[in-house]
Structure formats: C-alpha cells, structure tokens
Design a protein around this motif. Sequence first.
Motif, PDB file in Angstrom:
ATOM      1  N   UNK A  84       5.024  -0.303   1.604  1.00  0.00           N
ATOM      2  CA  UNK A  84       4.139   0.497   0.751  1.00  0.00           C
ATOM      3  C   UNK A  84       2.794  -0.190   0.575  1.00  0.00           C
ATOM      4  N   UNK A  85       2.823  -1.497   0.348  1.00  0.00           N
ATOM      5  CA  UNK A  85       1.575  -2.235   0.156  1.00  0.00           C
ATOM      6  C   UNK A  85       0.760  -2.255   1.441  1.00  0.00           C
ATOM      7  N   UNK A  86       1.424  -2.443   2.582  1.00  0.00           N
ATOM      8  CA  UNK A  86       0.707  -2.437   3.866  1.00  0.00           C
ATOM      9  C   UNK A  86       0.088  -1.077   4.144  1.00  0.00           C
ATOM     10  N   UNK A  87       0.808  -0.029   3.821  1.00  0.00           N
ATOM     11  CA  UNK A  87       0.270   1.321   4.032  1.00  0.00           C
ATOM     12  C   UNK A  87      -0.934   1.562   3.121  1.00  0.00           C
ATOM     13  N   UNK A  88      -0.838   1.080   1.892  1.00  0.00           N
ATOM     14  CA  UNK A  88      -1.974   1.183   0.967  1.00  0.00           C
ATOM     15  C   UNK A  88      -3.179   0.437   1.507  1.00  0.00           C
TER      16      UNK A  88
END
Length: 483
Positions: A84-88
């Motif tokens: 999720x953080x990488x996608x953000x």
Amino acid sequence: MVDSFYNYIEGQWASSTTDRWTKVINPANTDDVLGNVPASSSKDAEKAILAAKKAKTEWKKMSGPSRGEYLYKAAEVLDANKEDIARTMTREMGKTFPEALGETNRGVAILRYYAGEGMRKTGDVIPSSDKDALMHTIRAPLGVVGVITPWNFPVAIPIWKMAPALIYGNTVVIKPANGACITAIKIFKCLEEAGFPEGVINLVSGSGSEVGNAITTNEEVAGITFTGSDTVGKQIGQEALKRGIKYQLEMGGKNPVIVTKSADLDLAATATVSGGLKSTGQKCTATSRVIVEKDVYEEFKEKLLQKVSEINVGDGLEETTWMGPCASESQLDNVLSYIEKGVKEGAELVAGGSRLTQGSFAKGYYVEPTVFDNVTTDMAIAQEEIFGPVLALIKADNFEESIELANNVEFGLSASVFTKDIQQMLDFMDDIEAGLVRVNAESAGVELQAPFGGMKKSSSHSREQGEAAKEFFTSIKTVFVKG
C-alpha cells in the motif's frame, strides 16, 4: 470523496492551525487526486517541538534495547503495509512500483538495522594516567532533532534519518516534502501502530519557508538533518550555525561515470542507463555526466543510445513501465529548461529532448529520456544539477583527462568508473573527489550499513547511515571516576 490527512503531534492526528490544505495529485495523471494535506504554520511546528521536548527525558532514560523494540515493531508493521505504501509512493511522486516497493523494503531493513544498534556499545574504556581511576566515554543524545526530507525517496530518507535519531535517544520532529507527504504520513501510521510514546515522533506538513524555518530557528531544536537543494541547505546551515547546534546537510550532485577503453562496454552502457535514468533521473546519486575515452567513444555511444531507445515511459503502476513521469510540473519545467540550455549552448541532442503529451501522456508530467553528445565542461548541462533523465556525453583523450573532467564541478557526491585495469581502479579510488566511489557499477547505489555523504558542495561533510550516524545524533562525554 477526497481523503484528508493530518499532522501527527504528541500521539494525536490533528489538523493545522491555519485550516489551509494542499491538494496532492498524481504526476502520471493529474486527474487522480490522492488527497489533501495540511498547509501548516510555524505554530503547528512549535506545538510539535514542545511535544518532542516534553518526551525527550523519558525516551533518553529508556534503555537502548527497549528503544530498539519499538523500531523492531515498526519494521513489522511497515513490512505488513509495504505494498500500500509503495503504491501510494508511485501515485504521489511517479516512481515505478517495483522501485517504490524496493525502497519500502529498504525502509524495513533500515528500521531493523538500527533496532539492533540498541544492543551495541555506546562508549569505550580509556586507560587513565591515574591507576586508581576509571575513565570511559558514553554517548549522549542531542535532544530534539529536526528532520527535513525531500520527495524523491519518501520512505528511505525519512527512515534513515529518524531511525538512528530515535535509537540513540533523541525525539523527532519531521517536515516531509510536500510532494511526498502522504507517503510520509502512512509511514507515521505504522510508527503509531508500533506504539511509540507520545511526543517521541512528530510530523508537520507545510512549506519550507513556514514549517521548515520554524524547525530550524526554534531554540529547543538541538540538531537539524536535511536532504534537499544546495540553496536551502546553505540557509539551514547558516541558521544552525547562529545557534551553535549540530547540522547535517546532504545536497546536490553532478555525478560522473568514466568509461575507459578497457571497459566492458555492454556493462557500462547498461549501468549508465540504469544509474542515470531510473527514477526519471531524480536521485541525488544519479549519473549525469558520461565521460568516455575517445578510443571507444563511438562504440559506447551506439550501445547507450540503443538501450535508451528501448526504455518504456509511462505510469509507474503499469507493469511495462521502466521510467515514470517527473514528480511535479515544476520539476518537468526545470528539466525542459536544461534541455533548452543544452541545445542553445551547442550540445548535440541525439536522443529524446521533448515533453510527451499525446494519448496516455496528455495529463502527466512526462519527458523523453534525453542524451546530449559533444558536451563541453563549460556548458550548464555539464556543471549544474538537472535532477531529470538527461545524460551528457563528454569525450576524453585518456584516463588521466577523464579524472580531471570528472572532478571539474562544484559537487562531489558519487562517481563510478568502468575499467578492467586494476591500476586505474586504484587511481580512481584515490583521485576522484566524491564521497561514494563505485567501480564497475552504476553511480546510484547506497547501502544502509555503509556511511553515505558527499564532498565539496554536496554535503556538510558529516555522514549518514551505518554506524557513522552515531557521530551526528550523539555527543561524546568523557567520564573520569575515582573512588
């Protein structure tokens, strides 16, 4: 419905005192709005600093292993939320998803590394001239540390600054870059879940002129660690010097690759493209100047241009994308302005050079990967940091001239050489003016357990990461004990 994100002060999520917001958009598609972040004021920064001050005594008195447990827990939570953080990150600043995920994994590793530091020694026993005395050193934390970070590595850089600050007993107030604030906030959600005591970690979003300046000038802040532009870094250093506090500045680079006539040209071309154009060239260690011995210049150029022509530009969330957009419109404009300067100054544009605007590129900040030929050292594209996907090819008569050309800039962050000649490797290590020296590898590569920093205008000459971080985030006390 657009999400709103908040500051994190004294263990609570809070809107700013200004009630003003900054909209965060996806540089690959400006119709994609990630959310709103607070446009905070100096009052918000002061609240965060006060919270960090209140928390510093108890945090300092906690044992190193106990502080390390918080970092271990934070690593677990970050690992669980890494996709999720990488996608953000990809949506917020454009980096491709594989690069973003790799960076987030690196953040996990940094937290674990510094968690282990809580179990390592903090001083040395030194022989005293008095046989009946004990003399030793201990490390004391600075107190409240201000952390000001850039947008290009929105997980790794905040964590590699905060983790050592925390494990050595400091409390933290961070101002992340506006262009990567939501990613930083999601990191803080992981830290919150890890259970850090109130006030130990604090985040305030906003402009550098407002929030950054408030952190830099506040009397309760005992140290500043900054990564960003040379101009802002100098201002921070001057303010810190006025107050006599420690400061750590990591700034620009104009990083060279030297390709010798003995080099593996395929390896050199692949590494040059990777080091210079991955992350859209938006790395402080990215290759910018490519200095090639004349005997292999044309052959190397042909190989380089072939690899550049194969690059697929697009949205970083697409599996086929190798290079994403520039992180913002201002960053795109800056890159295009340097391309224009290169043409005007007489360099030959042999690849790219234009903004991409058709089809899926229409609503993003895309620029073609760009290569200039016949570049001379007096040109702006050979001297000034571009921070974009632009390579400048420079011809050298021999290895000795290559070193001279490589050192002929104001910066000295990273440099690499491609050669099979062992003596050239040794000479390069000795003679190149850079803090990070790499042989037969791309210029962009930093390992978390090793010291990182630059020479000349690239740095304030302190070092980050590895055990070297201890030197900045602590002060040494010499203790003399006699019964």
